[in-house]
Design a protein around this motif. Structure first.
Motif, PDB file in Angstrom:
ATOM      1  N   PHE B 300       0.690  -1.171  -0.588  1.00 16.56           N
ATOM      2  CA  PHE B 300       0.160  -0.167  -0.159  1.00 16.56           C
ATOM      3  C   PHE B 300       0.308   1.551  -0.375  1.00 16.56           C
ATOM      4  CE2 PHE B 300      -2.156   3.198   2.453  1.00 16.56           C
ATOM      5  CZ  PHE B 300      -2.657   3.836   1.937  1.00 16.56           C
ATOM      6  N   PHE B 301       1.848   1.046   0.485  1.00 20.46           N
ATOM      7  CA  PHE B 301       2.976   2.950   0.774  1.00 20.46           C
ATOM      8  C   PHE B 301       3.316   2.849  -0.274  1.00 20.46           C
ATOM      9  CE2 PHE B 301       0.986   1.952   5.135  1.00 20.46           C
ATOM     10  CZ  PHE B 301       1.083   3.362   5.875  1.00 20.46           C
ATOM     11  N   ALA B 302       4.147   1.472  -0.756  1.00 24.63           N
ATOM     12  CA  ALA B 302       5.014   1.701  -2.208  1.00 24.63           C
ATOM     13  C   ALA B 302       4.259   2.586  -2.947  1.00 24.63           C
ATOM     14  CB  ALA B 302       4.885   0.491  -2.651  1.00 24.63           C
ATOM     15  N   LYS B 303       2.528   1.650  -3.498  1.00 28.51           N
ATOM     16  CA  LYS B 303       1.427   2.777  -4.483  1.00 28.51           C
ATOM     17  C   LYS B 303       1.328   3.627  -3.856  1.00 28.51           C
ATOM     18  CE  LYS B 303      -0.215  -1.984  -5.334  1.00 28.51           C
ATOM     19  NZ  LYS B 303      -1.249  -3.127  -4.983  1.00 28.51           N
ATOM     20  N   VAL B 304       1.340   4.381  -3.150  1.00 28.41           N
ATOM     21  CA  VAL B 304       0.760   5.715  -2.399  1.00 28.41           C
ATOM     22  C   VAL B 304       1.976   6.154  -2.782  1.00 28.41           C
ATOM     23  CG1 VAL B 304       0.992   7.307  -0.701  1.00 28.41           C
ATOM     24  CG2 VAL B 304      -0.366   5.414  -0.944  1.00 28.41           C
ATOM     25  N   GLU B 305       4.011   6.300  -2.388  1.00 27.84           N
ATOM     26  CA  GLU B 305       4.909   6.981  -2.710  1.00 27.84           C
ATOM     27  C   GLU B 305       4.951   6.553  -4.012  1.00 27.84           C
ATOM     28  OE1 GLU B 305       7.132   8.166  -1.082  1.00 27.84           O
ATOM     29  OE2 GLU B 305       5.607   9.077   0.676  1.00 27.84           O
TER      30      GLU B 305
END
Lengths: 226, 391
Positions: B300-305
Motif C-alpha cells: 500500500f505505502f509503496a503504491k502511495v509513494e
C-alpha cells in the motif's frame, strides 16, 4: 493525439533526472564553500591600498591627495591628511593618509577610485568573502586592513600589476634622469661660471653644493623603494 | 512468520489493548489507530517534501537541499523548526476566528479520509459499508477550509486564490467521483475493503487490478488528472499560483498555520493517492502472485509513494494551466470521458466473459479518447488579440 506532448515532456524530465546522476556535465553546480571556481583575472570586488617594501605604513603609495574621496560616487572613502611628510617612491617628501577608511557596505565596486588615482596607490581586490557579524566596526575597513603589498597585487592581477610596475619604473627613471640632468646642468653651469670667472673661485664653490643637494634625495629613496 | 509480518501492526494493537479492561478495549484500539495515522502521515509528508525538492532539483539539473544532515535528509526537520519558531501574523482586518479555524478544518478533514482507507490486510480504522462515500465527503470539505482561509484573510490575492480553488475543486470533483463510480459498478459495493478484495485475485502471476481493463485504465487516467486538480497540484496549482497570486488562499498565513496548510495539502495528496491505489491498483494486494509474502502494508505505502513520485514528476514537467484551459479541460474532456467510461463499464459488465468484450470496450475507450481529444480540445483560432481602451 492528445497527450503526446505531455508524454514527450515527461520523457524529457526523466532524461534530465537520470542524467544528473550519471553525467557530470549536466550538474554544473559548484558546491561553493567546499569547491570554488578560479576567479577571472580581472575580477574586482573591493579596493585596497598598495604598499611597497616590507613595512606597510612606510611603503604606502597613497599621498592623501583625496581625489578618490571626491570622485567616489557613493562617498564611501574617508581620508585624513597627515601633518608631517614622508618620502614617496621617487623620493619626494609627500604627506600621507593619517586615516584612510572605506565602508564595505557602501562601496559599489565601481573601480572609479582606481581609475582616478594618479599614484597607482589604490587597486581592486578580488577578495569577496567580506561578510562579518560585526555590522558597524567590521564593515569599516581602516588603513591597516586595506593595506596590501605589491607582491599580493602581483598574485591577484599579474598582468595589470606588471603594467603598473613598468609605468612606475619608467616614471622613476624619468625622475632620476631629470634629476641627473638638473644636476649635470647645475654642474655645467657651475663649471662654466668657474671657467668664465677664473679669478674669483668663490661663486663656483657656491654653485656646486646645490647640485649635490638635488641629486642626493633622489638616490636614497630610490634604493629604499626597490 | 509471513503472516505475523503482514499483521504486525494489528497484533501490536491487540497486544497493547489487552492490558486494558474489556470495556475500554474498543475505544483504545480506535485511539491507537488514530495515533498511528497521525504519526505516520506527517512523517511521510516530511519525506515527500524532501523527495520533491530533491527530485525537482535533479530534473532541473541541480542538487536540491544537501546542506542539513547527510544528503540533506534533515532538511524537513530544519523546515519544521523554522516554521514553528516564526511569528504568527494575523492581518489587522482579518476575521480572526475563521482565520484561525481554517487550517484546522483542512487538516482535520484531510485526516478523516484515512479512517476508511485500508492500508493493509485488516488494517482499516473503520470498516464502513459506504467508505468511498465517506472519503469523498471528507475530501469535499477541504474546499470549505480553502474558502474560509481566502475569505477571512481580507486580502485580494487570498480571495482570488480561494475563488479559483473552489471553482477548480468543484469542477474536478465531478470527474473524480464519476471515474470512481465505474469501480462501484463493477464491485457492487461502496466499501473500499470489498474493492481491494475484488482485485486481490491472480490469473497466472498477474493480478486482477482494475487498471488492467479498458474501462479501468480510462478511469485511472481520469482519476489521476482529477486527483491532481483536487489536491491543487501542478499543473493545476492555480489557487496558489505563486507568479500571479503571491501564495493564493494562504497568502496571509505564516508560521505554524502555514505549515498546517502545507501539511494538509500533502496529506491530502497521500489520501487521494491511497484512494486511487485502492480503487485501481489493487490497494494492498501484491503486483505479482509470487510476491504475496511481502507484507500487505508495504505494498500500500509503496503504491502511495510511487503515486506521489509521479505527481512530482508531472510537477517538474508541466507549466501551470490558465483558468479557461483548466475549465475547458474539465468540462469538455475529462467529464465526457468519464461519462463514456460509465457506458464502457456497463458494456463490459453485460457482455460476459470472453475476448470480445476486451476488443469492444478498448475500441470504445480509444475512439472516445481520440474523438474527444480532437473535438473537445480543438484550439479555436481567434486571430491576433486586439485591445480597445476606454476613450
Amino acid at each position: 493525439m492528445l497527450g503526446e506532448g505531455i508524454l514527450r515532456g515527461l520523457a524529457e524530465t526523466a532524461r534530465n533526472f537520470a542524467g544528473s546522476y550519471v553525467s557530470k556535465e549536466r550538474l554544473t553546480t559548484v558546491q561553493y564553500p567546499e569547491e570554488r571556481e578560479p576567479q577571472a583575472e580581472a575580477a574586482r570586488v573591493f579596493p585596497f591600498l598598495v604598499y611597497d617594501g616590507a613595512d606597510w605604513e612606510a611603503g604606502l603609495r597613497c599621498v592623501a591627495c583625496q581625489i578618490c574621496e571626491k570622485e567616489c560616487p557613493p562617498k564611501c572613502i574617508y581620508i585624513e591628511k597627515s601633518k608631517d611628510k614622508k618620502p614617496d617612491f621617487v623620493g619626494k617628501p609627500q604627506i600621507y593618509p593619517a586615516r584612510f577608511d572605506i565602508d564595505v557596505s557602501v562601496c559599489m565596486s565601481c573601480q572609479i577610485c582606481v581609475e582616478v588615482c594618479p599614484f597607482e596607490a589604490i587597486k581592486m581586490n578580488n577578495e569577496f568573502e567580506l561578510s562579518t557579524d560585526d555590522r558597524f566596526g567590521g564593515l569599516l575597513m581602516d588603513r591597516e586592513a586595506l593595506a596590501k603589498s605589491n607582491e599580493y597585487y602581483h598574485t591577484i592581477h599579474p598582468t595589470e600589476a606588471g603594467e603598473v610596475d613598468a609605468r612606475l619604473a619608467e616614471e622613476k627613471a624619468k625622475a632620476e634622469s631629470k634629476a641627473k640632468a638638473a644636476a649635470e646642468a647645475a654642474a655645467a653651469k657651475a663649471a662654466a661660471a668657474a671657467s668664465a670667472a677664473a679669478a674669483p673661485s668663490v661663486p663656483a664653490a657656491q654653485a656646486t653644493p646645490p647640485a649635490d643637494k638635488s641629486t642626493a634625495p633622489a638616490e636614497n629613496p630610490a634604493g629604499g623603494g626597490e | 512468520m509471513v503472516e505475523k509480518a503482514d499483521q504486525i501492526f494489528v497484533l501490536l494493537q491487540h497486544w497493547l489493548v489487552s492490558f486494558l479492561p474489556a470495556a475500554w478495549q474498543h475505544a483504545a484500539a480506535v485511539l491507537l489507530g488514530v495515533v498511528a495515522i497521525i504519526a505516520v502521515y506527517p512523517t511521510l509528508f516530511a519525506l515527500a517534501v524532501l523527495m520533491e525538492r530533491k527530485g525537482l532539483g535533479r530534473m532541473q539539473n541541480r542538487y536540491g537541499p544537501n546542506r542539513v544532515g547527510p544528503y540533506g535528509i534533515l532538511q524537513p526537520v530544519a523546515d519544521g523548526i523554522k516554521s514553528l519558531t516564526k511569528e504568527d501574523i494575523v492581518p489587522f482586518r482579518a476575521d480572526g476566528l475563521v482565520h484561525f479555524v481554517a487550517p484546522l478544518v483542512l487538516v482535520v478533514a484531510v485526516f478523516m479520509g484515512f479512517a476508511v482507507l485500508p492500508m493493509g490486510r485488516n488494517m482499516v480504522l473503520v470498516d464502513m459499508d459506504a467508505s468511498l462515500l465517506f472519503f469523498f465527503a471528507m475530501g469535499a470539505s477541504t474546499e470549505l477550509s480553502v474558502f474560509m482561509a481566502g475569505w477571512s484573510s481580507r486580502n485580494k490575492y487570498s480571495l482570488l486564490g480561494a475563488m479559483r480553488a473552489v471553482a477548480q475543486m468543484i469542477s474536478y470533483e465531478v470527474p473524480l467521483l464519476l471515474s470512481s463510480v465505474v469501480i462501484v459498478m463493477m464491485t457492487g459495493s461502496l466499501s473500499l475493503e470489498r474493492m481491494v478484495e475484488a482485485q486481490n485475485h491472480y490469473t497466472g502471476i498477474f493480478p486482477h487490478w482494475f487498471v488492467f481493463t479498458p474501462w479501468g485504465l480510462a478511469g485511472f487516467a481520469m482519476f489521476v488528472i482529477a486527483s491532481m486538480a483536487e489536491t491543487n497540484r501542478s499543473p493545476f496549482d492555480l489557487p496558489e499560483g505563486e507568479s500571479e497570486l503571491v501564495a493564493g488562499y494562504f497568502t496571509e498565513y505564516s508560521g505554524f498555520k502555514f505549515a498546517l496548510f502545507f501539511l494538509g495539502e500533502y496529506v491530502g495528496m497521500f489520501g487521494i493517492a491511497g484512494l486511487g491505489a485502492t480503487l485501481f491498483l489493487g490497494g494492498w494486494s501484491a503486483p505479482f502472485s509470487f510476491l504475496t509474502w511481502v507484507p500487505s502494508w508495504i505494498w500500500f505505502f509503496a503504491k502511495v509513494e510511487i503515486w506521489i513520485c509521479f505527481f512530482i514528476w508531472v510537477r517538474g514537467t508541466l507549466p501551470r494551466l490558465r483558468q479557461d484551459q483548466l475549465m475547458n479541460f474539465a468540462w469538455k474532456f475529462v467529464l465526457p470521458m468519464t461519462l463514456v467510461n460509465l457506458v464502457d463499464a456497463a458494456v463490459w459488465r453485460f457482455m460476459g466473459e470472453g475476448w470480445l468484450r476486451w476488443v469492444v470496450c478498448s475500441a470504445i475507450v480509444l475512439a472516445a479518447y481520440v474523438l474527444m481529444g480532437r473535438v473537445g480540445m480543438r484550439r479555436e483560432h481567434l486571430g491576433p488579440r486586439s485591445y480597445r481602451y476606454a476613450e
